[in-house]
Each structure stands twice: as structure tokens, then as C-alpha cells.
Design a protein around this motif. Structure first.
Motif, PDB file in Angstrom:
ATOM      1  N   TYR A 101       1.130  -1.304   0.014  1.00 20.73           N
ATOM      2  CA  TYR A 101      -0.164   0.085   0.116  1.00 20.73           C
ATOM      3  C   TYR A 101       0.833   1.121   0.011  1.00 20.73           C
ATOM      4  CZ  TYR A 101      -3.618  -3.425   0.724  1.00 20.73           C
ATOM      5  OH  TYR A 101      -4.476  -4.379   0.670  1.00 20.73           O
TER       6      TYR A 101
ATOM      7  N   LYS B 101       2.857   4.114  -1.628  1.00 17.14           N
ATOM      8  CA  LYS B 101       2.976   4.678  -2.825  1.00 17.14           C
ATOM      9  C   LYS B 101       4.351   5.470  -2.930  1.00 17.14           C
ATOM     10  CE  LYS B 101       1.663   6.869  -6.901  1.00 17.14           C
ATOM     11  NZ  LYS B 101       0.837   6.933  -8.029  1.00 17.14           N
ATOM     12  N   GLU B 102       4.348   6.287  -1.960  1.00 16.43           N
ATOM     13  CA  GLU B 102       5.568   7.039  -1.570  1.00 16.43           C
ATOM     14  C   GLU B 102       5.972   7.030  -0.065  1.00 16.43           C
ATOM     15  OE1 GLU B 102       7.386  11.619  -3.030  1.00 16.43           O
ATOM     16  OE2 GLU B 102       5.195  10.811  -3.591  1.00 16.43           O
TER      17      GLU B 102
ATOM     18  N   GLU C 234       2.567   8.377   1.454  1.00 17.85           N
ATOM     19  CA  GLU C 234       1.332   8.309   0.503  1.00 17.85           C
ATOM     20  C   GLU C 234       0.992   6.945   0.350  1.00 17.85           C
ATOM     21  OE1 GLU C 234      -0.349   8.900  -3.973  1.00 17.85           O
ATOM     22  OE2 GLU C 234       1.591   9.953  -3.397  1.00 17.85           O
TER      23      GLU C 234
ATOM     24  N   LYS D 102      -1.758   3.819  -0.988  1.00 20.50           N
ATOM     25  CA  LYS D 102      -2.649   3.826  -1.955  1.00 20.50           C
ATOM     26  C   LYS D 102      -4.049   3.223  -1.578  1.00 20.50           C
ATOM     27  CE  LYS D 102       1.161   1.456  -4.544  1.00 20.50           C
ATOM     28  NZ  LYS D 102       1.636   0.258  -4.967  1.00 20.50           N
TER      29      LYS D 102
ATOM     30  N   ASN E 267      -6.118   8.462  -2.953  1.00 19.36           N
ATOM     31  CA  ASN E 267      -5.172   7.951  -2.310  1.00 19.36           C
ATOM     32  C   ASN E 267      -5.034   9.204  -0.967  1.00 19.36           C
ATOM     33  OD1 ASN E 267      -4.110   5.990  -3.801  1.00 19.36           O
ATOM     34  ND2 ASN E 267      -2.373   6.865  -4.428  1.00 19.36           N
TER      35      ASN E 267
END
Length: 174
Positions: free
Chosen positions: A44, A46-47, A62, A64, A71
Motif C-alpha cells: 500500500y 505509494k511514496e 502516501e 494507495k 489516495n
């Protein structure tokens, strides 16, 4: 398993008690604190990164969310301490959202402005760990009840299994 307590806001606080067999507490704490490694095992993410602003280490994360939801992102501080409580070693991680002007909100991503987490990890007396977590956030927007129910029933146990697998693989990747 999670126990849900509705707040006056209508949001939930999560209290999680669990065990991670064959994952010693120091290893669990190391895996939990290693942001670069988390990018490899947490589907999960993203960043995720840590930067220093005004002398304070701040984490940007971040997450997901499933389509068609936006998000979410978090900006927070955290600290990990190894404590000795009556001869028991306990690793405590505290995290809390902060507002940092250098991390402005991004279009299309909902900023989670209210986030708080407390985590305690100790030996289970064998080769594993006992884990306690208190978690609260206000994800903003309209979160459908199916997603809240999924997080409580499936997401948390899946996270613990993923964390256990990450502990097994940690020494190989570092």
C-alpha cells in the motif's frame, strides 16, 4: 484482532493485540522503523521518505487506496525507544501527524491531518513478539463502510502476516 471504539466524531480508534511468531522484538522494531525496506514489502506504499525540516525528522507517506477512492497522505513525526520495564525490554514507537509548510498538500490526494499511533513490542517469552498497537486517523472524505470493515477484518491481520514475512526476509535484504 482489532477492537473498534466509536468516538463522538463517528470515527474509529483501533486497538490491536497480536503476536508475531519467530520474530524477536528488536527485529520487529528494526523492520517497522526501516522506511526503505517497508517500500519493498508493504503493497500500500505509494511514496515514503524521511526529511529533516527545521532540525526535526519528518516522514511523508502516501498510501494507495482502492479505486475509485483518492489516495491519502500523511506527514508525521515518530520516535522509537527501547525501554526497560521491571527487567522486560519493550520497544515503543510513537507517531503523530504534524503540519509542515515544506510538505504542502498535493492535488488529487487527501491529506490525513489527524493521525496518532502508539506501538509496543516485547518478547512473547519464546522466539517471537507480542505486539500492541493503538491507532487513530481521520482519513477525510467519505470512506465507505465496506472499506472500514475490510480494514478491521482483513487489512490488519494481512498487515501482521506481511510484517512477519518482512521480518523473515529482513536479514537477507540489509
Amino acid at each position: 484482532l482489532p477492537i473498534l471504539f466509536p468516538q463522538q466524531s463517528g470515527l474509529y480508534e483501533y486497538k490491536i493485540f497480536g503476536g508475531l511468531a519467530d520474530c524477536p522484538p528488536k527485529l520487529c522494531a528494526d523492520v517497522y522503523m526501516d522506511l526503505d525496506f517497508r517500500k519493498q514489502w508493504d503493497q500500500y506504499v505509494k511514496e515514503l521518505y524521511e526529511k529533516t525540516y527545521g532540525g526535526e525528522k519528518v516522514i511523508y507517506w502516501e498510501v494507495k487506496y482502492p479505486f475509485p477512492l483518492s489516495n491519502r497522505d500523511y506527514v508525521y513525526i515518530r520516535e522509537c525507544r527501547e525501554m526497560d520495564v521491571d527487567g522486560r525490554k519493550i520497544w515503543v514507537v510513537l507517531a503523530q501527524s504534524v503540519s509542515v509548510p515544506q510538505c504542502p498538500e498535493k492535488p488529487g490526494i487527501i491529506r490525513v491531518k489527524s493521525y496518532k499511533q502508539s506501538l509496543a513490542i516485547e518478547s512473547d517469552g519464546k522466539t517471537g513478539s507480542k505486539v500492541y498497537m493503538y491507532y487513530f486517523d481521520n482519513p477525510g472524505g467519505m470512506i465507505p463502510s465496506w472499506l472500514v470493515n475490510w480494514a478491521a477484518k482483513s487489512g490488519v491481520p494481512t498487515f501482521l502476516k506481511d510484517m512477519q514475512r518482512a521480518c523473515r526476509n529482513y536479514s537477507k535484504s540489509t
